[in-house]
Scaffold this motif. Structure first.
Motif, PDB file in Angstrom:
ATOM      1  N   VAL A   1       0.837  -1.317   0.020  1.00 46.29           N
ATOM      2  CA  VAL A   1      -0.060   0.005  -0.047  1.00 46.29           C
ATOM      3  C   VAL A   1       0.807   1.231   0.179  1.00 46.29           C
ATOM      4  O   VAL A   1       1.446   1.618   0.863  1.00 46.29           O
ATOM      5  N   LEU A   2       0.683   1.972  -0.897  1.00 54.40           N
ATOM      6  CA  LEU A   2       1.441   3.381  -0.964  1.00 54.40           C
ATOM      7  C   LEU A   2       0.449   4.777  -1.203  1.00 54.40           C
ATOM      8  O   LEU A   2      -0.626   4.676  -2.112  1.00 54.40           O
ATOM      9  N   ALA A   3       0.284   5.474  -0.355  1.00 56.53           N
ATOM     10  CA  ALA A   3      -0.692   6.380  -0.097  1.00 56.53           C
ATOM     11  C   ALA A   3      -0.126   7.811   0.313  1.00 56.53           C
ATOM     12  O   ALA A   3       1.026   8.009   0.828  1.00 56.53           O
ATOM     13  N   PHE A   4      -0.921   8.845   0.282  1.00 59.55           N
ATOM     14  CA  PHE A   4      -0.547  10.387   0.749  1.00 59.55           C
ATOM     15  C   PHE A   4      -1.722  10.854   1.409  1.00 59.55           C
ATOM     16  O   PHE A   4      -2.865  10.633   0.793  1.00 59.55           O
ATOM     17  N   VAL A   5      -1.517  11.842   2.304  1.00 60.75           N
ATOM     18  CA  VAL A   5      -2.579  12.621   2.822  1.00 60.75           C
ATOM     19  C   VAL A   5      -2.407  14.080   2.515  1.00 60.75           C
ATOM     20  O   VAL A   5      -1.353  14.341   2.889  1.00 60.75           O
ATOM     21  N   SER A   6      -3.318  14.496   1.859  1.00 60.02           N
ATOM     22  CA  SER A   6      -3.098  15.872   1.180  1.00 60.02           C
ATOM     23  C   SER A   6      -3.628  16.822   2.293  1.00 60.02           C
ATOM     24  O   SER A   6      -3.354  18.283   2.271  1.00 60.02           O
ATOM     25  N   ASP A   7      -4.482  16.685   3.162  1.00 68.11           N
ATOM     26  CA  ASP A   7      -4.932  17.453   4.339  1.00 68.11           C
ATOM     27  C   ASP A   7      -4.909  16.596   5.663  1.00 68.11           C
ATOM     28  O   ASP A   7      -5.058  15.841   6.048  1.00 68.11           O
ATOM     29  N   ILE A   8      -3.624  17.348   6.016  1.00 71.11           N
ATOM     30  CA  ILE A   8      -3.239  16.872   7.428  1.00 71.11           C
ATOM     31  C   ILE A   8      -4.108  17.417   8.766  1.00 71.11           C
ATOM     32  O   ILE A   8      -3.808  17.042   9.975  1.00 71.11           O
ATOM     33  N   THR A   9      -5.115  18.138   8.631  1.00 65.84           N
ATOM     34  CA  THR A   9      -5.985  18.605   9.483  1.00 65.84           C
ATOM     35  C   THR A   9      -6.367  17.667  10.440  1.00 65.84           C
ATOM     36  O   THR A   9      -6.343  17.809  12.059  1.00 65.84           O
ATOM     37  N   TYR A  10      -6.890  16.311  10.099  1.00 62.28           N
ATOM     38  CA  TYR A  10      -7.092  15.237  10.955  1.00 62.28           C
ATOM     39  C   TYR A  10      -6.506  14.754  11.651  1.00 62.28           C
ATOM     40  O   TYR A  10      -6.547  13.972  12.799  1.00 62.28           O
ATOM     41  N   LEU A  11      -5.277  14.473  10.963  1.00 62.87           N
ATOM     42  CA  LEU A  11      -3.902  13.917  11.331  1.00 62.87           C
ATOM     43  C   LEU A  11      -3.690  14.757  12.797  1.00 62.87           C
ATOM     44  O   LEU A  11      -3.416  14.015  13.928  1.00 62.87           O
ATOM     45  N   LYS A  12      -3.735  15.932  12.771  1.00 67.64           N
ATOM     46  CA  LYS A  12      -3.330  16.789  13.872  1.00 67.64           C
ATOM     47  C   LYS A  12      -4.514  16.568  14.848  1.00 67.64           C
ATOM     48  O   LYS A  12      -4.217  16.441  16.084  1.00 67.64           O
TER      49      LYS A  12
ATOM     50  N   GLY B   1       1.220  19.921  16.932  1.00 63.82           N
ATOM     51  CA  GLY B   1       0.680  21.166  16.733  1.00 63.82           C
ATOM     52  C   GLY B   1       1.762  21.902  15.973  1.00 63.82           C
ATOM     53  O   GLY B   1       1.450  22.349  14.706  1.00 63.82           O
ATOM     54  N   ALA B   2       3.134  21.804  16.670  1.00 62.58           N
ATOM     55  CA  ALA B   2       4.013  22.655  15.797  1.00 62.58           C
ATOM     56  C   ALA B   2       4.470  21.864  14.400  1.00 62.58           C
ATOM     57  O   ALA B   2       4.728  22.895  13.459  1.00 62.58           O
ATOM     58  N   GLN B   3       4.583  20.563  14.455  1.00 67.38           N
ATOM     59  CA  GLN B   3       4.709  19.853  13.270  1.00 67.38           C
ATOM     60  C   GLN B   3       3.806  20.244  12.073  1.00 67.38           C
ATOM     61  O   GLN B   3       3.952  20.324  10.940  1.00 67.38           O
ATOM     62  N   ALA B   4       2.579  20.347  12.721  1.00 70.46           N
ATOM     63  CA  ALA B   4       1.396  20.624  11.590  1.00 70.46           C
ATOM     64  C   ALA B   4       1.377  21.836  11.012  1.00 70.46           C
ATOM     65  O   ALA B   4       1.154  22.157   9.976  1.00 70.46           O
ATOM     66  N   ILE B   5       1.784  22.807  11.836  1.00 70.83           N
ATOM     67  CA  ILE B   5       1.814  24.257  11.439  1.00 70.83           C
ATOM     68  C   ILE B   5       2.891  24.480  10.355  1.00 70.83           C
ATOM     69  O   ILE B   5       2.604  24.932   9.313  1.00 70.83           O
ATOM     70  N   VAL B   6       4.088  23.753  10.554  1.00 71.54           N
ATOM     71  CA  VAL B   6       5.278  23.784   9.618  1.00 71.54           C
ATOM     72  C   VAL B   6       4.858  23.099   8.201  1.00 71.54           C
ATOM     73  O   VAL B   6       4.881  23.676   7.276  1.00 71.54           O
ATOM     74  N   ALA B   7       4.342  21.832   8.706  1.00 64.93           N
ATOM     75  CA  ALA B   7       3.834  21.185   7.351  1.00 64.93           C
ATOM     76  C   ALA B   7       2.841  21.758   6.554  1.00 64.93           C
ATOM     77  O   ALA B   7       3.109  21.734   5.196  1.00 64.93           O
ATOM     78  N   THR B   8       1.759  22.426   7.163  1.00 65.06           N
ATOM     79  CA  THR B   8       0.860  23.037   6.221  1.00 65.06           C
ATOM     80  C   THR B   8       1.465  24.373   5.457  1.00 65.06           C
ATOM     81  O   THR B   8       1.147  24.670   4.640  1.00 65.06           O
ATOM     82  N   ALA B   9       2.330  25.273   6.107  1.00 65.99           N
ATOM     83  CA  ALA B   9       2.924  26.131   5.705  1.00 65.99           C
ATOM     84  C   ALA B   9       3.815  25.889   4.574  1.00 65.99           C
ATOM     85  O   ALA B   9       4.073  26.675   3.382  1.00 65.99           O
TER      86      ALA B   9
ATOM     87  N   ALA C   1     -13.966   3.674   8.657  1.00 71.24           N
ATOM     88  CA  ALA C   1     -12.839   3.102   9.792  1.00 71.24           C
ATOM     89  C   ALA C   1     -11.650   3.754   9.672  1.00 71.24           C
ATOM     90  O   ALA C   1     -10.927   4.021  10.648  1.00 71.24           O
ATOM     91  N   VAL C   2     -11.166   3.719   8.509  1.00 75.87           N
ATOM     92  CA  VAL C   2      -9.790   4.504   8.298  1.00 75.87           C
ATOM     93  C   VAL C   2      -9.858   6.206   8.107  1.00 75.87           C
ATOM     94  O   VAL C   2      -9.194   6.794   8.641  1.00 75.87           O
ATOM     95  N   GLY C   3     -11.141   6.582   7.587  1.00 73.13           N
ATOM     96  CA  GLY C   3     -11.633   7.887   7.467  1.00 73.13           C
ATOM     97  C   GLY C   3     -11.614   8.759   8.730  1.00 73.13           C
ATOM     98  O   GLY C   3     -11.238   9.821   8.684  1.00 73.13           O
ATOM     99  N   THR C   4     -11.654   7.891   9.731  1.00 71.16           N
ATOM    100  CA  THR C   4     -11.866   8.642  11.124  1.00 71.16           C
ATOM    101  C   THR C   4     -10.426   9.012  11.443  1.00 71.16           C
ATOM    102  O   THR C   4     -10.126  10.101  12.285  1.00 71.16           O
ATOM    103  N   HIS C   5      -9.676   8.573  10.949  1.00 78.49           N
ATOM    104  CA  HIS C   5      -7.991   8.826  11.353  1.00 78.49           C
ATOM    105  C   HIS C   5      -7.369   9.593  10.286  1.00 78.49           C
ATOM    106  O   HIS C   5      -6.573  10.788  10.932  1.00 78.49           O
ATOM    107  N   ILE C   6      -7.490   9.504   9.161  1.00 79.19           N
ATOM    108  CA  ILE C   6      -7.030  10.345   8.047  1.00 79.19           C
ATOM    109  C   ILE C   6      -7.778  11.369   7.766  1.00 79.19           C
ATOM    110  O   ILE C   6      -7.471  12.508   7.010  1.00 79.19           O
ATOM    111  N   GLY C   7      -9.240  11.488   7.529  1.00 81.38           N
ATOM    112  CA  GLY C   7     -10.140  12.250   6.988  1.00 81.38           C
ATOM    113  C   GLY C   7     -10.127  12.486   5.600  1.00 81.38           C
ATOM    114  O   GLY C   7      -9.465  11.509   4.998  1.00 81.38           O
ATOM    115  N   PRO C   8     -10.792  13.174   5.005  1.00 85.75           N
ATOM    116  CA  PRO C   8     -10.786  13.405   3.648  1.00 85.75           C
ATOM    117  C   PRO C   8      -9.514  13.910   2.949  1.00 85.75           C
ATOM    118  O   PRO C   8      -8.585  14.429   3.416  1.00 85.75           O
ATOM    119  N   GLY C   9      -9.265  13.521   1.628  1.00 85.77           N
ATOM    120  CA  GLY C   9      -7.998  14.058   1.054  1.00 85.77           C
ATOM    121  C   GLY C   9      -6.975  13.057   0.762  1.00 85.77           C
ATOM    122  O   GLY C   9      -5.638  13.384   0.556  1.00 85.77           O
TER     123      GLY C   9
END
Length: 292
Positions: A160-171, A178-186, A266-274
């Motif tokens: 399985v190879l995948a990417f998450v385009s919106d990290i809001t839900y991982l955060k 939080g700090a990592q999410a801010i940098v990653a988003t920027a 089941a997986v969407g609750t963790h990674i969200g959309p995107g």
């Protein structure tokens, strides 16, 4: 007859499950005090819409519940009473304790000689790939012991190879600080993920969606892919990403063809959309880039 039973985190919808002559057990999706049965009371689109609204209002994520022992008993017993055997494919034991409830049900029923329990070690569309393979070999006449041997080989070769385009839900789920999410988003950083050691695991990162698609395509190109086995492309409420990832993979493999699938609750609750990714099988004897 061998009855195949699995859980809804395989993201095979009830209509397809019926066509495959299988039984799907739904997990419960909890939005606070509101509870829905995955794939029955709640479609994928409805789930992601409710998730977005619920998270915006509460700052929390929905969650899913394990499938109880009694639910397994209620599913198993009618087939045992008919004289059927059962092949039960569980969602990854590293992401849910549901498989333990299945084992308890088998013990309670005293049906150890009639039921095979198989840990898929996977979730969502990779889990579904193993369910569909189980159906194929059952319908071709394999017995439970032969199915177990074959599916164990397939499980060891699936990638399985995948990417998450919106990290809001991982955060929000605490998987990115939080700090990592801010940098990653920027910086537009997109985590690259796989399923390894029974769990979703990070294996890299890329800048932007185009960078993530190119990186996954490059990883895919380094594999000896078994083209005799099916390939799947899936997304969590982001069909546009499938086209972008497919384009990059076709640039390294013009013969690439995959069945499109969806990622559910089941997986969407963790990674969200995107989220977008693919699942495929390696050739026998070839090595994984990430698995031990």
């Amino acid at each position: 007859m061998i009855q195949i039973i699995f859980a809804s985190p395989a993201d095979i919808l009830p209509d397809e499950a019926k066509k495959l002559n299988t039984i799907v057990l739904p997990v419960e999706v909890n939005f606070g005090t509101d509870i829905y049965k995955d794939g029955i009371d709640l479609t994928r689109d409805e789930f992601f819409a409710k998730m977005k609204d619920f998270t915006a209002k509460t700052g929390k994520l929905p969650n899913t519940s394990q499938i109880l022992e009694q639910t397994h008993i209620d599913a198993f017993k009618p087939y045992l009473d008919k004289g059927d055997e059962i092949f039960y494919l569980s969602m990854s034991s590293g992401m849910s304790s549901t498989i333990e409830r299945a084992h308890e049900a088998v013990k309670t029923l005293g049906a150890e000689d009639k039921i095979t329990i198989f840990d898929s070690e996977m979730m969502t569309f990779a889990y579904a790939a193993l369910v569909r393979e189980a159906v194929k070999v059952r319908d071709n006449g394999m017995n439970r012991a032969e199915m177990l041997e074959h599916l164990t080989d397939c499980r060891d070769r699936i990638e399985v190879l995948a990417f998450v385009s919106d990290i809001t839900y991982l955060k929000k789920g605490g998987r990115i600080k939080g700090a990592q999410a801010i940098v990653a988003t920027a910086l537009g950083i997109k985590p690259i993920i796989t399923i390894r050691d029974l769990k979703v695991d990070s294996i890299g990162k890329a800048i932007g969606v185009p960078g993530a698609c190119k990186k996954i395509a490059k990883m895919y190109s380094e594999y000896q892919v078994d083209k005799d086995m099916p390939m799947y492309m899936a997304h969590s409420n982001a069909p546009d990403l499938v086209e972008k990832l497919t384009k990059q993979i076709k640039a390294v493999d013009p013969t690439f063809e995959a069945t499109e699938a969806g990622v559910g609750a089941a997986v969407g609750t963790h990674i969200g959309p995107g989220c977008c990714g693919l699942a495929f099988f390696r050739k026998k004897g070839s090595k994984s880039l990430f698995k031990k």
